[in-house]
Write a protein that holds these residues in place. Structure first.
Motif, mmCIF file in Angstrom:
data_model
loop_
_atom_site.group_PDB
_atom_site.id
_atom_site.type_symbol
_atom_site.label_atom_id
_atom_site.label_comp_id
_atom_site.label_asym_id
_atom_site.label_seq_id
_atom_site.Cartn_x
_atom_site.Cartn_y
_atom_site.Cartn_z
ATOM 1 N N PRO A 187 0.836 -1.139 -0.121
ATOM 2 C CA PRO A 187 0.101 0.134 -0.114
ATOM 3 C C PRO A 187 0.734 1.254 -0.011
ATOM 4 O O PRO A 187 1.885 1.384 0.919
ATOM 5 N N GLY A 188 0.696 2.048 -0.769
ATOM 6 C CA GLY A 188 1.250 3.402 -1.042
ATOM 7 C C GLY A 188 0.434 4.521 -0.205
ATOM 8 O O GLY A 188 -0.269 4.108 0.436
ATOM 9 N N TYR A 189 1.014 5.732 -0.131
ATOM 10 C CA TYR A 189 0.377 6.693 0.420
ATOM 11 C C TYR A 189 -1.013 6.745 0.049
ATOM 12 O O TYR A 189 -1.810 7.271 0.751
ATOM 13 N N GLY A 190 -1.602 6.619 -1.280
ATOM 14 C CA GLY A 190 -2.851 6.622 -1.819
ATOM 15 C C GLY A 190 -3.651 5.663 -0.944
ATOM 16 O O GLY A 190 -4.906 6.234 -0.517
ATOM 17 N N LEU A 191 -3.653 4.338 -0.851
ATOM 18 C CA LEU A 191 -4.183 3.626 -0.181
ATOM 19 C C LEU A 191 -4.169 3.779 1.299
ATOM 20 O O LEU A 191 -5.221 3.607 1.843
ATOM 21 N N ILE A 192 -3.077 3.861 1.653
ATOM 22 C CA ILE A 192 -2.898 4.402 3.410
ATOM 23 C C ILE A 192 -3.922 5.649 3.606
ATOM 24 O O ILE A 192 -4.480 5.576 4.670
ATOM 25 N N GLY A 193 -3.873 6.629 2.681
ATOM 26 C CA GLY A 193 -4.420 7.821 2.873
ATOM 27 C C GLY A 193 -6.037 7.333 3.066
ATOM 28 O O GLY A 193 -6.794 8.018 3.728
ATOM 29 N N MET A 194 -6.448 6.476 1.956
ATOM 30 C CA MET A 194 -7.885 5.965 2.026
ATOM 31 C C MET A 194 -8.483 5.429 3.306
ATOM 32 O O MET A 194 -9.320 5.676 3.840
ATOM 33 N N ILE A 195 -7.329 4.568 3.806
ATOM 34 C CA ILE A 195 -7.700 3.646 4.771
ATOM 35 C C ILE A 195 -7.810 4.773 6.013
ATOM 36 O O ILE A 195 -8.544 4.641 6.848
ATOM 37 N N GLU A 196 -6.846 5.373 6.365
ATOM 38 C CA GLU A 196 -6.829 6.268 7.380
ATOM 39 C C GLU A 196 -8.007 7.573 7.486
ATOM 40 O O GLU A 196 -8.592 7.671 8.242
ATOM 41 N N ARG A 197 -8.212 8.007 6.149
ATOM 42 C CA ARG A 197 -9.500 8.775 6.001
ATOM 43 C C ARG A 197 -10.915 8.325 6.388
ATOM 44 O O ARG A 197 -11.438 8.873 7.122
ATOM 45 N N ALA A 198 -11.225 6.924 6.017
ATOM 46 C CA ALA A 198 -12.042 6.137 6.578
ATOM 47 C C ALA A 198 -12.069 5.953 8.132
ATOM 48 O O ALA A 198 -13.077 6.129 8.573
ATOM 49 N N GLU A 199 -10.993 5.600 8.621
ATOM 50 C CA GLU A 199 -10.854 5.258 10.120
ATOM 51 C C GLU A 199 -11.174 6.536 10.911
ATOM 52 O O GLU A 199 -11.465 6.487 11.963
#
Length: 378
Positions: free
Chosen positions: A337-349
Protein backbone atom coordinates in the motif's frame (compact mmCIF):
# COMPACT_ATOMS: atom_id res chain seq x y z
CA UNK A 1 16.20 8.97 41.05
CA UNK A 2 19.06 10.66 39.20
CA UNK A 3 17.25 10.59 35.80
CA UNK A 4 14.20 12.17 37.46
CA UNK A 5 16.29 14.96 38.99
CA UNK A 6 18.04 15.53 35.66
CA UNK A 7 14.73 15.69 33.77
CA UNK A 8 13.36 18.23 36.27
CA UNK A 9 16.55 20.28 36.07
CA UNK A 10 16.43 20.35 32.26
CA UNK A 11 12.73 21.23 32.10
CA UNK A 12 12.32 24.31 29.86
CA UNK A 13 10.09 27.24 30.64
CA UNK A 14 6.54 27.09 29.29
CA UNK A 15 6.27 29.01 26.03
CA UNK A 16 4.56 32.38 25.75
CA UNK A 17 3.83 33.40 29.34
CA UNK A 18 0.93 35.88 29.55
CA UNK A 19 2.15 39.47 29.21
CA UNK A 20 1.60 42.03 31.92
CA UNK A 21 -2.05 43.05 31.74
CA UNK A 22 -4.36 45.62 33.33
CA UNK A 23 -5.36 43.04 35.94
CA UNK A 24 -1.79 43.03 37.27
CA UNK A 25 -1.86 46.78 37.74
CA UNK A 26 -5.26 46.55 39.43
CA UNK A 27 -3.88 43.90 41.80
CA UNK A 28 -0.95 46.15 42.72
CA UNK A 29 -3.26 49.13 43.09
CA UNK A 30 -5.55 47.21 45.45
CA UNK A 31 -2.84 45.62 47.62
CA UNK A 32 -1.06 48.89 48.43
CA UNK A 33 -4.04 50.61 50.15
CA UNK A 34 -4.93 47.32 51.88
CA UNK A 35 -1.43 47.16 53.38
CA UNK A 36 -1.67 50.80 54.50
CA UNK A 37 -5.10 50.20 55.99
CA UNK A 38 -3.82 47.16 57.90
CA UNK A 39 -0.99 49.25 59.31
CA UNK A 40 -3.49 51.79 60.61
CA UNK A 41 -6.14 49.41 61.97
CA UNK A 42 -4.03 46.62 63.42
CA UNK A 43 -2.83 47.56 66.90
CA UNK A 44 -0.77 44.43 67.55
CA UNK A 45 1.42 44.88 64.45
CA UNK A 46 5.10 44.90 65.52
CA UNK A 47 7.42 47.44 63.95
CA UNK A 48 4.46 49.04 62.22
CA UNK A 49 6.40 51.37 59.91
CA UNK A 50 8.91 48.69 58.83
CA UNK A 51 6.22 46.04 58.30
CA UNK A 52 4.06 48.32 56.17
CA UNK A 53 7.08 49.57 54.20
CA UNK A 54 8.26 46.02 53.42
CA UNK A 55 4.75 44.90 52.46
CA UNK A 56 4.20 47.89 50.17
CA UNK A 57 7.72 47.73 48.75
CA UNK A 58 7.40 44.10 47.66
CA UNK A 59 4.01 44.53 45.97
CA UNK A 60 5.48 45.77 42.61
CA UNK A 61 7.42 42.50 42.26
CA UNK A 62 4.11 40.90 41.26
CA UNK A 63 4.38 42.68 37.91
CA UNK A 64 7.36 40.48 36.97
CA UNK A 65 6.22 37.22 38.59
CA UNK A 66 5.58 35.48 35.24
CA UNK A 67 8.46 36.83 33.16
CA UNK A 68 11.15 36.82 35.91
CA UNK A 69 9.91 34.30 38.51
CA UNK A 70 13.29 33.34 40.03
CA UNK A 71 14.61 36.90 40.57
CA UNK A 72 11.26 37.81 42.15
CA UNK A 73 11.51 34.86 44.55
CA UNK A 74 15.08 35.80 45.42
CA UNK A 75 14.08 39.40 46.16
CA UNK A 76 11.01 38.48 48.20
CA UNK A 77 12.59 35.79 50.38
CA UNK A 78 15.87 37.69 50.61
CA UNK A 79 14.17 40.83 51.94
CA UNK A 80 11.87 38.98 54.34
CA UNK A 81 14.87 37.04 55.71
CA UNK A 82 17.05 40.15 56.20
CA UNK A 83 14.41 42.42 57.77
CA UNK A 84 14.59 40.63 61.18
CA UNK A 85 18.24 41.73 61.39
CA UNK A 86 16.97 45.33 61.52
CA UNK A 87 14.17 44.61 63.98
CA UNK A 88 16.20 42.70 66.54
CA UNK A 89 14.86 39.33 65.47
CA UNK A 90 11.18 40.29 65.43
CA UNK A 91 9.17 39.20 62.42
CA UNK A 92 7.92 42.21 60.48
CA UNK A 93 5.10 40.59 58.54
CA UNK A 94 1.53 41.57 57.76
CA UNK A 95 -1.53 39.58 56.78
CA UNK A 96 -1.44 41.33 53.42
CA UNK A 97 1.84 39.60 52.63
CA UNK A 98 -0.20 36.51 51.81
CA UNK A 99 0.05 37.78 48.23
CA UNK A 100 3.58 36.33 48.23
CA UNK A 101 1.98 32.93 47.58
CA UNK A 102 1.40 34.23 44.05
CA UNK A 103 5.16 34.50 43.68
CA UNK A 104 5.62 30.87 44.78
CA UNK A 105 2.85 29.72 42.45
CA UNK A 106 4.28 31.66 39.50
CA UNK A 107 7.73 30.15 39.95
CA UNK A 108 6.43 26.61 39.46
CA UNK A 109 3.91 27.61 36.82
CA UNK A 110 6.12 29.71 34.56
CA UNK A 111 9.72 29.05 35.61
CA UNK A 112 12.11 26.51 34.14
CA UNK A 113 13.01 23.36 36.03
CA UNK A 114 16.35 24.84 37.01
CA UNK A 115 14.68 28.00 38.31
CA UNK A 116 12.14 25.95 40.27
CA UNK A 117 14.84 23.87 41.97
CA UNK A 118 16.87 26.95 42.88
CA UNK A 119 13.78 28.84 44.07
CA UNK A 120 12.61 25.90 46.19
CA UNK A 121 16.05 25.71 47.79
CA UNK A 122 15.90 29.43 48.63
CA UNK A 123 12.44 29.04 50.16
CA UNK A 124 13.47 26.04 52.28
CA UNK A 125 16.57 27.87 53.51
CA UNK A 126 14.44 30.90 54.45
CA UNK A 127 12.00 28.73 56.40
CA UNK A 128 14.90 26.90 58.10
CA UNK A 129 16.48 30.19 59.19
CA UNK A 130 13.15 31.30 60.65
CA UNK A 131 13.06 28.11 62.69
CA UNK A 132 16.70 28.39 63.82
CA UNK A 133 16.33 32.00 64.99
CA UNK A 134 12.97 31.31 66.68
CA UNK A 135 11.07 33.60 64.32
CA UNK A 136 8.72 30.75 63.51
CA UNK A 137 7.15 28.71 66.28
CA UNK A 138 7.39 24.91 65.92
CA UNK A 139 3.61 24.67 65.87
CA UNK A 140 3.51 26.98 62.84
CA UNK A 141 6.11 25.04 60.84
CA UNK A 142 3.62 22.45 59.59
CA UNK A 143 1.15 25.15 58.57
CA UNK A 144 3.88 27.14 56.81
CA UNK A 145 5.03 24.11 54.81
CA UNK A 146 1.44 23.13 54.01
CA UNK A 147 0.61 26.57 52.63
CA UNK A 148 3.85 26.86 50.70
CA UNK A 149 3.61 23.42 49.12
CA UNK A 150 -0.04 24.01 48.26
CA UNK A 151 1.06 26.92 46.10
CA UNK A 152 3.83 24.74 44.64
CA UNK A 153 1.39 21.93 43.87
CA UNK A 154 -1.13 24.30 42.27
CA UNK A 155 1.51 25.80 40.00
CA UNK A 156 2.80 22.38 38.98
CA UNK A 157 -0.70 21.01 38.36
CA UNK A 158 -1.72 23.92 36.11
CA UNK A 159 1.62 23.66 34.32
CA UNK A 160 0.99 19.95 33.60
CA UNK A 161 -2.56 20.67 32.51
CA UNK A 162 -1.41 23.35 30.07
CA UNK A 163 1.23 21.01 28.67
CA UNK A 164 -1.33 18.23 28.18
CA UNK A 165 -3.60 20.70 26.41
CA UNK A 166 -0.73 21.77 24.17
CA UNK A 167 -0.01 18.15 23.27
CA UNK A 168 -3.67 17.66 22.34
CA UNK A 169 -3.54 20.73 20.11
CA UNK A 170 -0.35 19.48 18.47
CA UNK A 171 -2.02 16.14 17.75
CA UNK A 172 -5.01 17.89 16.24
CA UNK A 173 -2.73 20.01 14.05
CA UNK A 174 -0.83 16.91 12.98
CA UNK A 175 -4.06 15.16 12.01
CA UNK A 176 -5.16 18.23 10.07
CA UNK A 177 -1.88 18.27 8.17
CA UNK A 178 -2.17 14.55 7.46
CA UNK A 179 -5.62 15.17 6.03
CA UNK A 180 -4.29 18.03 3.92
CA UNK A 181 -1.44 15.82 2.71
CA UNK A 182 -3.96 13.18 1.64
CA UNK A 183 -6.08 15.78 -0.12
CA UNK A 184 -3.01 17.17 -1.85
CA UNK A 185 -2.05 13.68 -2.99
CA UNK A 186 -5.59 13.10 -4.30
CA UNK A 187 -5.57 16.39 -6.21
CA UNK A 188 -2.17 15.82 -7.80
CA UNK A 189 -2.86 12.17 -8.65
CA UNK A 190 -6.24 12.95 -10.16
CA UNK A 191 -5.21 15.87 -12.33
CA UNK A 192 -1.82 14.48 -13.37
CA UNK A 193 -3.44 11.16 -14.33
CA UNK A 194 -6.00 13.04 -16.42
CA UNK A 195 -3.23 15.00 -18.14
CA UNK A 196 -1.21 11.84 -18.81
CA UNK A 197 -4.22 9.99 -20.25
CA UNK A 198 -5.13 12.91 -22.47
CA UNK A 199 -1.56 13.25 -23.69
CA UNK A 200 -1.44 9.53 -24.54
CA UNK A 201 -4.73 9.85 -26.40
CA UNK A 202 -3.41 12.84 -28.33
CA UNK A 203 -0.24 11.00 -29.31
CA UNK A 204 -2.17 7.88 -30.35
CA UNK A 205 -4.59 9.78 -32.61
CA UNK A 206 -2.24 12.48 -33.89
CA UNK A 207 -1.58 10.61 -37.14
CA UNK A 208 -5.26 10.40 -38.10
CA UNK A 209 -6.36 13.62 -36.40
CA UNK A 210 -3.86 16.49 -36.78
CA UNK A 211 -5.83 18.60 -34.31
CA UNK A 212 -5.68 15.94 -31.58
CA UNK A 213 -2.42 17.29 -30.18
CA UNK A 214 -3.87 20.81 -29.93
CA UNK A 215 -7.02 19.53 -28.20
CA UNK A 216 -4.90 17.49 -25.80
CA UNK A 217 -2.81 20.54 -24.93
CA UNK A 218 -5.96 22.55 -24.18
CA UNK A 219 -7.23 19.82 -21.86
CA UNK A 220 -3.84 19.50 -20.18
CA UNK A 221 -3.69 23.26 -19.68
CA UNK A 222 -7.15 23.30 -18.09
CA UNK A 223 -6.33 20.36 -15.80
CA UNK A 224 -3.03 21.95 -14.77
CA UNK A 225 -4.76 25.26 -13.99
CA UNK A 226 -7.35 23.51 -11.83
CA UNK A 227 -4.66 21.51 -10.04
CA UNK A 228 -2.61 24.63 -9.31
CA UNK A 229 -5.68 26.53 -8.07
CA UNK A 230 -6.66 23.72 -5.69
CA UNK A 231 -3.09 23.30 -4.43
CA UNK A 232 -2.73 27.04 -3.80
CA UNK A 233 -5.99 27.07 -1.83
CA UNK A 234 -4.75 24.16 0.26
CA UNK A 235 -1.30 25.63 0.87
CA UNK A 236 -2.96 28.80 2.19
CA UNK A 237 -4.44 26.69 4.97
CA UNK A 238 -0.91 25.76 6.07
CA UNK A 239 0.29 29.36 6.02
CA UNK A 240 -0.47 31.53 9.00
CA UNK A 241 0.09 34.73 7.05
CA UNK A 242 -2.68 34.04 4.52
CA UNK A 243 -6.33 33.24 5.27
CA UNK A 244 -7.80 29.96 4.12
CA UNK A 245 -10.10 30.06 1.14
CA UNK A 246 -13.60 29.21 2.38
CA UNK A 247 -14.84 27.49 -0.76
CA UNK A 248 -17.56 24.79 -0.54
CA UNK A 249 -16.17 21.29 -0.06
CA UNK A 250 -16.72 18.36 -2.39
CA UNK A 251 -20.11 16.67 -2.30
CA UNK A 252 -21.28 13.18 -3.22
CA UNK A 253 -23.13 14.59 -6.23
CA UNK A 254 -19.79 15.78 -7.61
CA UNK A 255 -19.00 12.11 -8.37
CA UNK A 256 -21.08 12.45 -11.53
CA UNK A 257 -18.24 14.41 -13.12
CA UNK A 258 -16.27 11.14 -13.28
CA UNK A 259 -18.92 9.54 -15.49
CA UNK A 260 -18.06 8.92 -19.13
CA UNK A 261 -14.88 7.95 -20.89
CA UNK A 262 -11.63 9.71 -20.00
CA UNK A 263 -9.62 9.77 -23.22
CA UNK A 264 -8.40 6.26 -24.07
CA UNK A 265 -9.03 4.93 -20.56
CA UNK A 266 -11.94 2.88 -19.30
CA UNK A 267 -15.41 4.35 -19.09
CA UNK A 268 -16.74 5.27 -15.67
CA UNK A 269 -20.30 4.53 -14.64
CA UNK A 270 -21.55 6.42 -11.57
CA UNK A 271 -24.69 5.49 -9.66
CA UNK A 272 -25.86 7.70 -6.76
CA UNK A 273 -29.26 7.28 -5.08
CA UNK A 274 -31.62 10.23 -5.33
CA UNK A 275 -32.76 9.86 -1.71
CA UNK A 276 -29.30 10.07 -0.18
CA UNK A 277 -30.44 12.88 2.08
CA UNK A 278 -28.25 15.32 3.99
CA UNK A 279 -24.82 14.05 4.94
CA UNK A 280 -22.17 15.82 7.05
CA UNK A 281 -19.62 17.69 4.91
CA UNK A 282 -16.83 15.46 6.26
CA UNK A 283 -18.62 12.31 5.05
CA UNK A 284 -19.40 13.80 1.64
CA UNK A 285 -15.81 14.97 1.18
CA UNK A 286 -14.48 11.58 2.27
CA UNK A 287 -16.77 9.69 -0.16
CA UNK A 288 -15.67 11.98 -2.98
CA UNK A 289 -11.95 11.65 -2.22
CA UNK A 290 -12.14 7.88 -1.79
CA UNK A 291 -13.94 7.52 -5.10
CA UNK A 292 -11.54 9.91 -6.82
CA UNK A 293 -8.50 7.97 -5.62
CA UNK A 294 -10.08 4.64 -6.57
CA UNK A 295 -10.96 5.80 -10.09
CA UNK A 296 -7.48 7.26 -10.53
CA UNK A 297 -5.86 3.98 -9.43
CA UNK A 298 -8.11 2.00 -11.79
CA UNK A 299 -7.17 4.18 -14.73
CA UNK A 300 -3.49 3.98 -13.83
CA UNK A 301 -3.07 0.32 -12.86
CA UNK A 302 -6.02 -1.71 -14.26
CA UNK A 303 -4.61 -3.25 -17.44
CA UNK A 304 -7.11 -3.97 -20.19
CA UNK A 305 -9.92 -2.45 -18.13
CA UNK A 306 -12.89 -1.18 -20.11
CA UNK A 307 -15.27 -0.16 -17.35
CA UNK A 308 -15.14 1.29 -13.84
CA UNK A 309 -18.28 1.22 -11.71
CA UNK A 310 -18.84 3.67 -8.87
CA UNK A 311 -21.76 2.82 -6.61
CA UNK A 312 -22.94 4.75 -3.55
CA UNK A 313 -25.63 3.31 -1.30
CA UNK A 314 -26.89 4.39 2.10
CA UNK A 315 -29.17 3.31 4.89
CA UNK A 316 -30.16 4.86 8.19
CA UNK A 317 -26.74 4.32 9.82
CA UNK A 318 -24.05 4.13 7.14
CA UNK A 319 -22.95 5.15 3.65
CA UNK A 320 -21.29 2.56 1.43
CA UNK A 321 -18.97 3.24 -1.53
CA UNK A 322 -17.97 0.53 -3.98
CA UNK A 323 -15.59 1.16 -6.88
CA UNK A 324 -14.75 -1.81 -9.10
CA UNK A 325 -13.12 -2.32 -12.50
CA UNK A 326 -12.96 -5.21 -14.96
CA UNK A 327 -9.22 -5.19 -15.51
CA UNK A 328 -7.04 -8.30 -15.57
CA UNK A 329 -6.83 -9.90 -12.14
CA UNK A 330 -3.18 -10.65 -12.74
CA UNK A 331 -2.41 -7.12 -13.82
CA UNK A 332 0.35 -5.24 -12.11
CA UNK A 333 -0.91 -3.58 -8.93
CA UNK A 334 1.12 -1.89 -6.20
CA UNK A 335 2.77 -4.71 -4.18
CA UNK A 336 2.44 -2.72 -0.97
CA UNK A 337 0.00 0.00 0.00
CA UNK A 338 1.32 3.38 -1.04
CA UNK A 339 0.35 6.78 0.31
CA UNK A 340 -2.82 6.68 -1.76
CA UNK A 341 -4.26 3.50 -0.22
CA UNK A 342 -2.90 4.37 3.23
CA UNK A 343 -4.56 7.76 2.97
CA UNK A 344 -7.86 6.13 1.97
CA UNK A 345 -7.76 3.73 4.93
CA UNK A 346 -6.80 6.47 7.41
CA UNK A 347 -9.43 8.85 6.05
CA UNK A 348 -12.13 6.22 6.56
CA UNK A 349 -10.87 5.31 10.04
CA UNK A 350 -10.85 8.96 11.11
CA UNK A 351 -14.59 9.02 10.49
CA UNK A 352 -15.14 5.71 12.28
CA UNK A 353 -15.47 3.68 9.07
CA UNK A 354 -13.53 1.08 7.11
CA UNK A 355 -11.90 0.88 3.71
CA UNK A 356 -10.76 -2.32 1.99
CA UNK A 357 -9.19 -2.95 -1.41
CA UNK A 358 -8.37 -6.17 -3.20
CA UNK A 359 -8.83 -8.30 -6.35
CA UNK A 360 -12.20 -9.71 -7.33
CA UNK A 361 -12.67 -13.52 -7.47
CA UNK A 362 -12.92 -13.58 -11.26
CA UNK A 363 -11.68 -10.33 -12.75
CA UNK A 364 -10.85 -6.79 -11.72
CA UNK A 365 -10.23 -4.92 -8.50
CA UNK A 366 -12.68 -3.53 -5.94
CA UNK A 367 -12.45 -0.83 -3.31
CA UNK A 368 -15.14 -0.85 -0.62
CA UNK A 369 -15.59 1.84 2.00
CA UNK A 370 -18.25 1.99 4.69
CA UNK A 371 -18.65 5.22 6.67
CA UNK A 372 -21.07 6.04 9.48
CA UNK A 373 -23.80 8.32 8.20
CA UNK A 374 -23.33 10.79 11.05
CA UNK A 375 -19.53 10.95 10.68
CA UNK A 376 -17.04 10.47 13.48
CA UNK A 377 -18.67 10.07 16.89
CA UNK A 378 -15.56 10.69 19.01
Amino acid sequence: MLPLVRSVWDEPRPPDPPPRAWRDWVLVGVLVPIALLEGVLRPDLPWRAVSVAVTVGLVPTLLWRRTRPLPVVMIVFGVTSLVPLLTGGDSAETYTMAYLLLVVYSLFRWGSGREAVIGLTIMLVAVHLSIVFDRLAPADVVAAFAVMFSAVALGGALRYRARARMRELDQVKMLEREQLARDLHDIVAHHVSAMAIRAQAGIATSASRPNAATEALHVIEAEASRALAEMRAMVRVLRRTQPAELAPGRRVTDLRQFAGRGGSGPSVDVEIPDDLGDLPPSVEAAIYRLAQESVTNARRHARHATRVEVRVTADDTSVRLRVSDDGDTGSVRPPAPGYGLIGMIERAELLGGTCEAGPNPERGWTVTAVLPRAGATA
